[in-house]
Design an enzyme around this catalytic site. Structure first.
Site, PDB file in Angstrom:
ATOM      1  N   LYS A  49     -26.263  19.878   5.666  1.00 10.26           N
ATOM      2  CA  LYS A  49     -24.819  19.645   5.511  1.00 10.26           C
ATOM      3  C   LYS A  49     -24.268  20.557   4.424  1.00 10.26           C
ATOM      4  O   LYS A  49     -23.202  21.152   4.574  1.00 10.26           O
ATOM      5  CB  LYS A  49     -24.563  18.169   5.155  1.00 10.26           C
ATOM      6  CG  LYS A  49     -24.789  17.238   6.331  1.00 10.26           C
ATOM      7  CD  LYS A  49     -24.835  15.771   5.932  1.00 10.26           C
ATOM      8  CE  LYS A  49     -25.228  14.915   7.131  1.00 10.26           C
ATOM      9  NZ  LYS A  49     -25.455  13.498   6.813  1.00 10.26           N
ATOM     10  N   GLN A  93     -25.484   9.286   2.102  1.00  7.27           N
ATOM     11  CA  GLN A  93     -26.507   9.474   3.139  1.00  7.27           C
ATOM     12  C   GLN A  93     -27.267   8.162   3.360  1.00  7.27           C
ATOM     13  O   GLN A  93     -27.796   7.575   2.417  1.00  7.27           O
ATOM     14  CB  GLN A  93     -27.477  10.593   2.706  1.00  7.27           C
ATOM     15  CG  GLN A  93     -28.529  10.934   3.734  1.00  7.27           C
ATOM     16  CD  GLN A  93     -27.938  11.545   5.010  1.00  7.27           C
ATOM     17  OE1 GLN A  93     -27.046  12.387   4.962  1.00  7.27           O
ATOM     18  NE2 GLN A  93     -28.432  11.112   6.149  1.00  7.27           N
ATOM     19  N   ASP A 116     -17.268   9.923   6.798  1.00  8.59           N
ATOM     20  CA  ASP A 116     -18.015   9.381   7.937  1.00  8.59           C
ATOM     21  C   ASP A 116     -17.170   8.404   8.769  1.00  8.59           C
ATOM     22  O   ASP A 116     -17.630   7.927   9.807  1.00  8.59           O
ATOM     23  CB  ASP A 116     -19.259   8.639   7.427  1.00  8.59           C
ATOM     24  CG  ASP A 116     -20.493   9.522   7.446  1.00  8.59           C
ATOM     25  OD1 ASP A 116     -20.502  10.516   8.196  1.00  8.59           O
ATOM     26  OD2 ASP A 116     -21.458   9.204   6.716  1.00  8.59           O
TER      27      ASP A 116
END
Ligand code: NAP
Length: 277
Positions: A49, A93, A116
């Site tokens: 990422k 994460q 997200d």
């Protein structure tokens, strides 16, 4: 002949366009990624990422903590990032260690920085059929792929296998919001094959080989979200690709399908959050 849904190619096209848009911004987007513990897969995902973000001109910082960080410390850090005007997007994460309540952690992220799309505000908007600040990355990537290939959604029967908050539930809702008729299956579903045989679009997000030969009608569109190591140590998906692809109209491979589209969506979301008025 089936068409392979090429997630890598589409990701590269999205990146190309996005890079140009980011160059034009006066203030660059800044993505903060929090990594807790030393799960090797999480480390790889986080590094990927960061690399992608940097290639596109997005500032990216990774904040790493040992697995024994307290929930309070983590929540304090998120608050600090919420208040930091230089940070436009926050990603925690997953998975987190067991002593940390992941729902509390996700809830703590400001919805305007929730890259997200998993906070109660953003998922609430999605489930109400309204527009969240951003959509969850994997479901968004799947819809982008279907749209790119001109696959019709309205009125189709979409069967989703897997009901996680990350993939199964939001993708089912996004398809419903686009007027598909949706059936959501999970580990307690009885007669899975009877249901999958009626699918026009099948999305599998399980992490095990669950979709095999003779489970689908002809010309079904198959999206394989699963990604895990098979017995031979190779990365594979939920679908028995070689056998299933003989009868599909479109099918996404693993690797090279949904994975690249997830990262493309993450970068799109980072851009979108940086441009909120
Ligand atoms: P998850 O939270 O573990 O959810 C798995 C789901 O599969 C659960 O809802 C479970 O049902 C269901 N399930 C398990 N066994 C089943 C069976 N035999 N038949 C039908 N349903 C079954 O996983 P996730 O986070 O959604 O991820 C799913 C897979 O997608 C994993 O392989 C993950 O690595 C992959 N993934 C890939 C990407 C990508 O970018 N390519 C992104 C996210 C996830 P219950 O709810 O009843 O337990």
């Amino acid at each position: 002949m089936t068409t392979i849904l090429d997630g890598k190619k589409l990701r590269d096209e999205i990146f190309e366009e996005l890079k140009g848009k980011i160059e034009k911004l006066s203030v660059k987007p800044s993505l903060a990624v929090i990594l807790v513990g030393d799960n090797p897969s999480s480390k790889i995902y986080v590094n990927n990422k960061k690399k992608c973000a940097e290639k596109l001109g997005i500032n990216s910082i990774v904040i790493s903590y040992p697995a024994d960080i307290t929930e309070k410390e983590l929540l304090n850090k998120i608050q600090e990032l919420n208040d930091d005007k230089n940070i436009t997007a926050i990603l925690v994460q997953l998975p987190l260690p067991d002593h940390i309540d992941k729902f509390k952690v996700i809830d703590a992220i400001s919805p305007k920085k929730d890259v997200d799309g998993l906070t109660p505000y953003n998922s609430g908007k999605l489930f109400a059929g309204e527009k969240p600040y951003v959509y969850p990355c994997t479901p968004k990537g799947i819809l982008l792929m279907l749209d790119h290939y001109g696959i019709e959604i309205e009125g189709k029967h979409a069967v989703v296998i897997g009901r996680s908050n990350l993939v199964g539930k939001p993708v089912a809702q996004m398809l419903l919001n686009r007027n598909a008729t949706v059936t959501l299956c999970h580990s307690k579903t009885k007669n899975l094959t009877e249901i999958t045989k009626t699918a026009d679009i099948l999305i599998s997000a399980v992490g095990k080989k669950v979709v095999g030969e003779n489970m689908l009608k002809n010309n079904c569109v198959v999206i394989d979200v699963g990604i895990f190591r098979g017995e031979n140590g190779k990365i594979c998906g939920d679908v028995d690709f070689d056998k299933v692809a003989k009868t599909t109209s479109y099918i996404s491979p693993v690797p090279g399908g949904v994975g690249p589209m997830t990262i493309a969506s993450l970068m799109l979301n980072t851009f979108e959050l940086a441009t909120i008025e």
